[in-house]
Design a protein around this motif. Structure first.
Motif, PDB file in Angstrom:
ATOM      1  N   PRO A 121       0.815  -1.229   0.000  1.00 47.79           N
ATOM      2  CA  PRO A 121       0.000   0.000   0.000  1.00 47.79           C
ATOM      3  C   PRO A 121       0.842   1.270   0.000  1.00 47.79           C
ATOM      4  O   PRO A 121       0.397   2.308  -0.506  1.00 47.79           O
ATOM      5  CB  PRO A 121      -0.823  -0.133   1.281  1.00 47.79           C
ATOM      6  CG  PRO A 121      -0.088  -1.110   2.134  1.00 47.79           C
ATOM      7  CD  PRO A 121       0.580  -2.052   1.191  1.00 47.79           C
ATOM      8  N   GLU A 122       2.033   1.213   0.562  1.00 45.33           N
ATOM      9  CA  GLU A 122       2.883   2.409   0.576  1.00 45.33           C
ATOM     10  C   GLU A 122       3.313   2.793  -0.830  1.00 45.33           C
ATOM     11  O   GLU A 122       3.349   3.981  -1.178  1.00 45.33           O
ATOM     12  CB  GLU A 122       4.108   2.161   1.449  1.00 45.33           C
ATOM     13  CG  GLU A 122       4.982   3.403   1.614  1.00 45.33           C
ATOM     14  CD  GLU A 122       6.141   3.165   2.565  1.00 45.33           C
ATOM     15  OE1 GLU A 122       6.000   3.495   3.754  1.00 45.33           O
ATOM     16  OE2 GLU A 122       7.189   2.645   2.122  1.00 45.33           O
ATOM     17  N   LYS A 123       3.617   1.793  -1.661  1.00 44.66           N
ATOM     18  CA  LYS A 123       4.000   2.086  -3.045  1.00 44.66           C
ATOM     19  C   LYS A 123       2.826   2.684  -3.813  1.00 44.66           C
ATOM     20  O   LYS A 123       3.005   3.612  -4.621  1.00 44.66           O
ATOM     21  CB  LYS A 123       4.488   0.825  -3.746  1.00 44.66           C
ATOM     22  CG  LYS A 123       5.019   1.084  -5.144  1.00 44.66           C
ATOM     23  CD  LYS A 123       5.656  -0.144  -5.748  1.00 44.66           C
ATOM     24  CE  LYS A 123       6.236   0.149  -7.133  1.00 44.66           C
ATOM     25  NZ  LYS A 123       6.897  -1.046  -7.712  1.00 44.66           N
ATOM     26  N   LEU A 124       1.620   2.184  -3.558  1.00 44.30           N
ATOM     27  CA  LEU A 124       0.439   2.757  -4.201  1.00 44.30           C
ATOM     28  C   LEU A 124       0.250   4.199  -3.766  1.00 44.30           C
ATOM     29  O   LEU A 124      -0.105   5.069  -4.578  1.00 44.30           O
ATOM     30  CB  LEU A 124      -0.798   1.929  -3.854  1.00 44.30           C
ATOM     31  CG  LEU A 124      -2.122   2.412  -4.445  1.00 44.30           C
ATOM     32  CD1 LEU A 124      -2.060   2.451  -5.963  1.00 44.30           C
ATOM     33  CD2 LEU A 124      -3.277   1.534  -3.969  1.00 44.30           C
ATOM     34  N   GLN A 125       0.499   4.490  -2.513  1.00 38.88           N
ATOM     35  CA  GLN A 125       0.400   5.852  -2.009  1.00 38.88           C
ATOM     36  C   GLN A 125       1.426   6.756  -2.680  1.00 38.88           C
ATOM     37  O   GLN A 125       1.141   7.923  -2.990  1.00 38.88           O
ATOM     38  CB  GLN A 125       0.586   5.872  -0.495  1.00 38.88           C
ATOM     39  CG  GLN A 125       0.287   7.226   0.146  1.00 38.88           C
ATOM     40  CD  GLN A 125       0.422   7.208   1.655  1.00 38.88           C
ATOM     41  OE1 GLN A 125       0.769   6.177   2.257  1.00 38.88           O
ATOM     42  NE2 GLN A 125       0.151   8.348   2.293  1.00 38.88           N
ATOM     43  N   ILE A 126       2.622   6.224  -2.928  1.00 42.73           N
ATOM     44  CA  ILE A 126       3.664   7.012  -3.595  1.00 42.73           C
ATOM     45  C   ILE A 126       3.283   7.283  -5.046  1.00 42.73           C
ATOM     46  O   ILE A 126       3.518   8.375  -5.576  1.00 42.73           O
ATOM     47  CB  ILE A 126       5.021   6.290  -3.500  1.00 42.73           C
ATOM     48  CG1 ILE A 126       5.510   6.306  -2.038  1.00 42.73           C
ATOM     49  CG2 ILE A 126       6.057   6.941  -4.409  1.00 42.73           C
ATOM     50  CD1 ILE A 126       6.737   5.459  -1.791  1.00 42.73           C
TER      51      ILE A 126
END
Length: 412
Positions: free
Chosen positions: A279-284
């Motif tokens: 999810p952090e990569k999607l947020q980025i």
């Protein structure tokens, strides 16, 4: 607001009104409150809210309103602009009251051509006179039609019309019936007809495919976030984010399966799976999109694709379907720079007023990471892009802000 542009410091104490206001607007919110549409009826000197029965009580964040007899059927229709979408709404007046009206378009000769300031008094038998004035503005960010509209009951009989032209005596016109007229100063009315007052009720069909491409003149390094696979070592890298229930995504994937894009390494990412696995990569990815389009916390249009060059710099963003020929052309021109790159980044040719060619400012991107609470990705980005960040005069302040935020996270 990015640290380098705010002019009021990095907000170490957690208070930065300018940053908070801009972030609020970037999310698509209204900074003056949600101005819902409201309609009041003047009934014997008392105003009553009749919004719900008029059909005008939409929950839009309204701003401007214009009145005009758009279909020339004798009653007023309404155009409304909004802060949110849809930004423009048209409301056709289809009230079967049986009344009619008269529309007057004035043209001045000795006065101004648009007859601004002209006042028209319409007298109907056994009724109080109606007065209208031609104005050049009718409300907040609004300009209603300069045609003057008079509503009439079915049985009304017009006795006379007085036109008080700016700086001149009144012009009296009699023997006029409801309809649509053009009146030039000093001349008799000329009635104009319309071919049809029908307005198409069906909206434009939603396109099955759409495309929008932004070729960036300011290239942001993204080495810290998008690892380059070995097979993409010597060629551009295209990352495409898709979702399951998207016709455009399905059409794009089918096209690429039958004819893979030439000269580029393609990586397809499913948004739902990425939300579960990283999810952090999607947020980025969301933040990268927001950074370049100056928005925040809005849904990414899918498919969304990012073209990254051999130096891991973001070079182009594609929203929707990607034209194969355009992608190939972008890959061929991916290494251009200077004035040639700047000229290619705009959709039409022109003359630049400044010879200065700006480059991407990674510090602003780190600021967005910090605003989103992504402290570890921000620290990782700083470590990867230290050489370019050190050249920014505000870099020491950025480090202080990062340390302050880390301290706040640790403090119980």
């Amino acid at each position: 607001m990015p640290l380098g542009n705010s002019g009021i410091g990095p907000g170490l104490d957690g208070s930065d009104p300018a940053r908070q206001l801009q972030e609020y607007v970037r999310r698509g919110a209204s900074f003056s409150g949600n101005e819902a549409h409201v309609v009041f009826n003047n009934e014997k000197g008392s105003f009553k809210n009749v919004s719900s029965i008029t059909g005008l009580d939409s929950k839009d964040d309204g701003r401007s309103v214009c009145f005009t007899d758009w279909d020339l059927d004798g009653d007023l229709d309404i155009w409304i602009s909004n802060r949110n979408g849809p930004q423009i709404r048209f409301f056709q007046n289809s009230n079967p009251s049986g009344g009619h009206g008269i529309n007057i378009h004035l043209s001045g000769k000795s006065c101004n051509k648009d007859a601004i300031g002209a006042r028209v008094i319409l007298k109907a038998r056994d009724k109080s006179p109606q007065t209208r004035t031609v104005t050049a503005g009718s409300g907040f960010l609004a300009q209603s039609s300069k045609n003057l509209h008079f509503g009439l009951a079915k049985e009304d009989v017009i006795e006379e019309m007085q036109i008080h032209w700016p700086g001149n005596k009144a012009q009296i016109i009699s023997n006029i019936v409801p309809g649509n007229y053009h009146i030039e100063q000093g001349s008799e009315p000329i009635e104009f007809k319309v071919r049809s007052n029908e307005i198409a009720k069906e909206p434009n069909p939603y396109p099955e495919t759409f495309n929008d491409r932004t070729f960036l003149s300011q290239r942001l390094p993204l080495t810290a976030f998008f690892g380059r696979p070995p097979e993409a070592k010597d060629k551009p890298f295209l990352i495409c984010l898709t979702v399951e229930d998207c016709q455009v995504c399905a059409a794009q994937k089918k096209e690429w399966k039958e004819s893979p894009p030439a000269g580029v390494h393609l990586q397809l990412i499913n948004q739902s799976k990425l939300a579960l696995t990283d999810p952090e990569k999607l947020q980025i990815i969301q933040l990268t999109y927001d950074h370049f389009f100056d928005i925040s916390e809005r849904n990414i249009p899918t498919p969304i694709s990012f073209l990254i060059d051999q130096k891991n710099r973001l070079c182009a963003i594609y929203r929707g379907h990607i034209d194969q020929d355009l992608l190939l052309e972008d890959c061929i021109n991916i290494n251009i720079n200077g004035s040639e790159l700047r000229s290619r980044s705009v959709p039409f040719s022109g003359q630049w007023t400044s010879k200065q060619i700006l480059s991407a400012r990674p510090l602003n991107f780190v600021e967005d990471l910090l605003d989103a609470g992504l402290l570890d990705p921000a620290a990782n980005y700083i470590n990867k892009e230290m050489n370019s960040l050190k050249e920014d005069e505000l870099f020491p302040m950025l480090l202080k802000r990062l340390e302050a935020l880390k301290s706040d996270r640790i403090t119980p």
